[in-house]
Design a protein around this motif. Structure first.
Motif, PDB file in Angstrom:
ATOM      1  N   ASN A  76       0.822  -1.209   0.000  1.00  0.00           N
ATOM      2  CA  ASN A  76       0.000   0.000   0.000  1.00  0.00           C
ATOM      3  C   ASN A  76       0.858   1.262   0.000  1.00  0.00           C
ATOM      4  O   ASN A  76       0.552   2.243  -0.695  1.00  0.00           O
ATOM      5  N   ASN A  77       1.959   1.249   0.755  1.00  0.00           N
ATOM      6  CA  ASN A  77       2.847   2.416   0.791  1.00  0.00           C
ATOM      7  C   ASN A  77       3.480   2.673  -0.570  1.00  0.00           C
ATOM      8  O   ASN A  77       3.586   3.811  -1.043  1.00  0.00           O
ATOM      9  N   LYS A  78       3.926   1.599  -1.233  1.00  0.00           N
ATOM     10  CA  LYS A  78       4.529   1.754  -2.558  1.00  0.00           C
ATOM     11  C   LYS A  78       3.522   2.292  -3.563  1.00  0.00           C
ATOM     12  O   LYS A  78       3.827   3.149  -4.396  1.00  0.00           O
ATOM     13  N   LEU A  79       2.272   1.755  -3.479  1.00  0.00           N
ATOM     14  CA  LEU A  79       1.237   2.252  -4.400  1.00  0.00           C
ATOM     15  C   LEU A  79       0.955   3.735  -4.169  1.00  0.00           C
ATOM     16  O   LEU A  79       0.798   4.519  -5.117  1.00  0.00           O
ATOM     17  N   ASN A  80       0.921   4.127  -2.899  1.00  0.00           N
ATOM     18  CA  ASN A  80       0.669   5.545  -2.593  1.00  0.00           C
ATOM     19  C   ASN A  80       1.792   6.441  -3.110  1.00  0.00           C
ATOM     20  O   ASN A  80       1.554   7.520  -3.668  1.00  0.00           O
ATOM     21  N   SER A  81       3.082   5.969  -2.925  1.00  0.00           N
ATOM     22  CA  SER A  81       4.204   6.781  -3.404  1.00  0.00           C
ATOM     23  C   SER A  81       4.213   6.875  -4.924  1.00  0.00           C
ATOM     24  O   SER A  81       4.505   7.934  -5.502  1.00  0.00           O
ATOM     25  N   LEU A  82       3.862   5.764  -5.600  1.00  0.00           N
ATOM     26  CA  LEU A  82       3.804   5.798  -7.062  1.00  0.00           C
ATOM     27  C   LEU A  82       2.713   6.742  -7.559  1.00  0.00           C
ATOM     28  O   LEU A  82       2.895   7.468  -8.547  1.00  0.00           O
ATOM     29  N   GLU A  83       1.581   6.732  -6.877  1.00  0.00           N
ATOM     30  CA  GLU A  83       0.503   7.647  -7.270  1.00  0.00           C
ATOM     31  C   GLU A  83       0.925   9.101  -7.077  1.00  0.00           C
ATOM     32  O   GLU A  83       0.637   9.961  -7.918  1.00  0.00           O
ATOM     33  N   LYS A  84       1.660   9.372  -5.986  1.00  0.00           N
ATOM     34  CA  LYS A  84       2.114  10.752  -5.745  1.00  0.00           C
ATOM     35  C   LYS A  84       3.130  11.185  -6.797  1.00  0.00           C
ATOM     36  O   LYS A  84       3.074  12.300  -7.336  1.00  0.00           O
ATOM     37  N   GLU A  85       4.102  10.291  -7.143  1.00  0.00           N
ATOM     38  CA  GLU A  85       5.088  10.616  -8.180  1.00  0.00           C
ATOM     39  C   GLU A  85       4.417  10.831  -9.527  1.00  0.00           C
ATOM     40  O   GLU A  85       4.777  11.736 -10.290  1.00  0.00           O
ATOM     41  N   ASN A  86       3.430  10.003  -9.832  1.00  0.00           N
ATOM     42  CA  ASN A  86       2.700  10.170 -11.096  1.00  0.00           C
ATOM     43  C   ASN A  86       2.003  11.513 -11.146  1.00  0.00           C
ATOM     44  O   ASN A  86       2.003  12.206 -12.168  1.00  0.00           O
ATOM     45  N   SER A  87       1.422  11.913 -10.002  1.00  0.00           N
ATOM     46  CA  SER A  87       0.754  13.219  -9.958  1.00  0.00           C
ATOM     47  C   SER A  87       1.748  14.364 -10.138  1.00  0.00           C
ATOM     48  O   SER A  87       1.489  15.330 -10.872  1.00  0.00           O
ATOM     49  N   ASP A  88       2.926  14.252  -9.483  1.00  0.00           N
ATOM     50  CA  ASP A  88       3.937  15.304  -9.617  1.00  0.00           C
ATOM     51  C   ASP A  88       4.451  15.410 -11.048  1.00  0.00           C
ATOM     52  O   ASP A  88       4.640  16.509 -11.589  1.00  0.00           O
ATOM     53  N   LEU A  89       4.701  14.241 -11.680  1.00  0.00           N
ATOM     54  CA  LEU A  89       5.181  14.252 -13.062  1.00  0.00           C
ATOM     55  C   LEU A  89       4.144  14.855 -14.002  1.00  0.00           C
ATOM     56  O   LEU A  89       4.473  15.606 -14.927  1.00  0.00           O
ATOM     57  N   LYS A  90       2.912  14.538 -13.772  1.00  0.00           N
ATOM     58  CA  LYS A  90       1.847  15.098 -14.611  1.00  0.00           C
ATOM     59  C   LYS A  90       1.795  16.614 -14.481  1.00  0.00           C
ATOM     60  O   LYS A  90       1.648  17.346 -15.471  1.00  0.00           O
ATOM     61  N   LYS A  91       1.961  17.106 -13.240  1.00  0.00           N
ATOM     62  CA  LYS A  91       1.939  18.562 -13.025  1.00  0.00           C
ATOM     63  C   LYS A  91       3.134  19.237 -13.709  1.00  0.00           C
ATOM     64  O   LYS A  91       3.013  20.299 -14.326  1.00  0.00           O
ATOM     65  N   ALA A  92       4.349  18.596 -13.615  1.00  0.00           N
ATOM     66  CA  ALA A  92       5.539  19.159 -14.255  1.00  0.00           C
ATOM     67  C   ALA A  92       5.380  19.204 -15.772  1.00  0.00           C
ATOM     68  O   ALA A  92       5.762  20.169 -16.443  1.00  0.00           O
ATOM     69  N   VAL A  93       4.809  18.141 -16.348  1.00  0.00           N
ATOM     70  CA  VAL A  93       4.587  18.118 -17.801  1.00  0.00           C
ATOM     71  C   VAL A  93       3.625  19.219 -18.221  1.00  0.00           C
ATOM     72  O   VAL A  93       3.822  19.897 -19.244  1.00  0.00           O
ATOM     73  N   ASP A  94       2.578  19.431 -17.429  1.00  0.00           N
ATOM     74  CA  ASP A  94       1.638  20.496 -17.751  1.00  0.00           C
ATOM     75  C   ASP A  94       2.312  21.866 -17.696  1.00  0.00           C
ATOM     76  O   ASP A  94       2.082  22.727 -18.563  1.00  0.00           O
ATOM     77  N   ASP A  95       3.178  22.079 -16.689  1.00  0.00           N
ATOM     78  CA  ASP A  95       3.879  23.369 -16.586  1.00  0.00           C
ATOM     79  C   ASP A  95       4.809  23.579 -17.778  1.00  0.00           C
ATOM     80  O   ASP A  95       4.892  24.688 -18.342  1.00  0.00           O
ATOM     81  N   LEU A  96       5.524  22.525 -18.181  1.00  0.00           N
ATOM     82  CA  LEU A  96       6.414  22.651 -19.343  1.00  0.00           C
ATOM     83  C   LEU A  96       5.632  22.930 -20.621  1.00  0.00           C
ATOM     84  O   LEU A  96       6.061  23.709 -21.468  1.00  0.00           O
ATOM     85  N   ARG A  97       4.488  22.292 -20.765  1.00  0.00           N
ATOM     86  CA  ARG A  97       3.670  22.532 -21.954  1.00  0.00           C
ATOM     87  C   ARG A  97       3.228  23.997 -22.017  1.00  0.00           C
ATOM     88  O   ARG A  97       3.279  24.637 -23.076  1.00  0.00           O
ATOM     89  N   LYS A  98       2.807  24.531 -20.862  1.00  0.00           N
ATOM     90  CA  LYS A  98       2.390  25.933 -20.834  1.00  0.00           C
ATOM     91  C   LYS A  98       3.561  26.868 -21.171  1.00  0.00           C
ATOM     92  O   LYS A  98       3.401  27.852 -21.885  1.00  0.00           O
ATOM     93  N   LEU A  99       4.772  26.543 -20.651  1.00  0.00           N
ATOM     94  CA  LEU A  99       5.940  27.378 -20.921  1.00  0.00           C
ATOM     95  C   LEU A  99       6.298  27.360 -22.401  1.00  0.00           C
ATOM     96  O   LEU A  99       6.608  28.392 -23.005  1.00  0.00           O
ATOM     97  N   VAL A 100       6.252  26.182 -23.022  1.00  0.00           N
ATOM     98  CA  VAL A 100       6.562  26.081 -24.453  1.00  0.00           C
ATOM     99  C   VAL A 100       5.565  26.864 -25.285  1.00  0.00           C
ATOM    100  O   VAL A 100       5.923  27.556 -26.241  1.00  0.00           O
ATOM    101  N   ILE A 101       4.301  26.789 -24.919  1.00  0.00           N
ATOM    102  CA  ILE A 101       3.273  27.528 -25.669  1.00  0.00           C
ATOM    103  C   ILE A 101       3.503  29.029 -25.563  1.00  0.00           C
ATOM    104  O   ILE A 101       3.410  29.773 -26.547  1.00  0.00           O
ATOM    105  N   SER A 102       3.851  29.511 -24.346  1.00  0.00           N
ATOM    106  CA  SER A 102       4.085  30.952 -24.181  1.00  0.00           C
ATOM    107  C   SER A 102       5.319  31.406 -24.955  1.00  0.00           C
ATOM    108  O   SER A 102       5.325  32.461 -25.594  1.00  0.00           O
ATOM    109  N   LEU A 103       6.407  30.584 -24.946  1.00  0.00           N
ATOM    110  CA  LEU A 103       7.610  30.940 -25.697  1.00  0.00           C
ATOM    111  C   LEU A 103       7.348  30.944 -27.198  1.00  0.00           C
ATOM    112  O   LEU A 103       7.841  31.813 -27.931  1.00  0.00           O
ATOM    113  N   GLN A 104       6.574  30.002 -27.662  1.00  0.00           N
ATOM    114  CA  GLN A 104       6.258  29.958 -29.088  1.00  0.00           C
ATOM    115  C   GLN A 104       5.468  31.187 -29.506  1.00  0.00           C
ATOM    116  O   GLN A 104       5.721  31.781 -30.565  1.00  0.00           O
ATOM    117  N   ALA A 105       4.527  31.600 -28.667  1.00  0.00           N
ATOM    118  CA  ALA A 105       3.754  32.800 -28.986  1.00  0.00           C
ATOM    119  C   ALA A 105       4.638  34.040 -29.000  1.00  0.00           C
ATOM    120  O   ALA A 105       4.505  34.925 -29.869  1.00  0.00           O
TER     121      ALA A 105
END
Length: 264
Positions: A76-105
């Motif tokens: 259960n602890n490993k599953l919880n940590s994996l879910e948290k890492e997945n959430s953090d990675l998803k947030k980082a990818v979203d931030d990078l996508r927004k940054l690339v879009i702003s730089l392109q504009a």
């Protein structure tokens, strides 16, 4: 695991039932009196073993059942940590996508503004410089005399400074390279007049040669050598020439060696 336990319990029960059925069949046929004491005890022990196997299997099933209801904390602890890492990675990818879009504009806006800037700057760069006004009467530059006077004064000042620099440089003493040499002058035998040999050596004179102190150093069998020092200017006096000149004194000198050589 539970399937294996159930299978073992079933086998144990089957063995127990077979043993018990054989026992009762023997009783019903009246064969017990003809069986020895050892055979009867053996059959009883087999029945007891079968009962013990059944008991052990039931206890194992109870343990498995109790463990199946307990949650696995580590998983259960490993599953919880994996879910948290997945959430953090998803947030980082979203931030990078927004940054690339702003730089392109921003790049697109800069590229769109460059042509307008270059077009506005082109006429200024292409504008020719105004031609100097010419005198249509006689073509004489009225200010030419002043420029000639200024250039003459500048040339004169430059020459004066150059002359002063050369004079100052000429007064600076020039470093003369010199060497301090100690020569070993060996006589023919112990009958050679060492004082006369020293006087003969000192008669060698040339510009840049200065003789120093001298002394007699014993060699062997009563023979002494003349050890004499001198200072020479490297540009004016050659060491090879000096040793050759001393060896020309054949009445006194057998050979000449350089005992020491140092730059001054």
């Amino acid at each position: 695991m539970s399937a294996l336990v159930h299978e073992k319990v079933w086998l144990d029960k089957t063995a127990y039932n077979d043993a018990e059925r054989n026992y009762y069949e023997s009783l019903s046929k009246g064969k017990i009196p003809s069986i020895g004491v050892g055979a009867t005890s053996s059959l009883a022990s087999e029945v007891a073993k079968a009962r013990q196997h059944i008991k052990n299997s039931l206890e194992c099933m109870d343990n498995v059942a109790s463990l199946s209801g307990v949650p696995n904390t580590e998983i259960n602890n490993k599953l919880n940590s994996l879910e948290k890492e997945n959430s953090d990675l998803k947030k980082a990818v979203d931030d990078l996508r927004k940054l690339v879009i702003s730089l392109q504009a921003r790049v697109e806006s800069l590229e769109a503004s460059e042509p307008s800037v270059s077009k506005s700057a082109a006429p200024k760069a292409a504008a020719p410089a105004p031609a100097p006004a010419e005198d249509s009467d006689d073509g004489v530059d009225l200010f030419g005399s002043d420029d000639e006077e200024e250039s003459a004064e500048a040339a004169k000042l430059r020459e004066e400074r150059l002359a002063a620099y050369n004079a100052k440089k000429s007064k600076k003493p020039v470093l003369i390279a010199k060497s301090n040499i100690i020569l070993d002058v060996k006589p023919w035998d112990d009958e050679t007049d060492m004082k006369a040999m020293e006087d003969a050596v000192r008669t060698i004179s040339i510009d840049g040669l200065l003789w120093g102190a001298a002394k007699l150093v014993p060699l062997a069998f009563g023979i002494h050598k003349l050890q004499i020092s001198c200072v020479v200017e490297d540009d004016k006096v050659s060491i090879d020439w000096l040793t050759e000149e001393i060896e020309k004194l054949e009445d006194f000198v057998q050979s000449v060696d350089i005992a020491a050589f140092n730059k001054v």
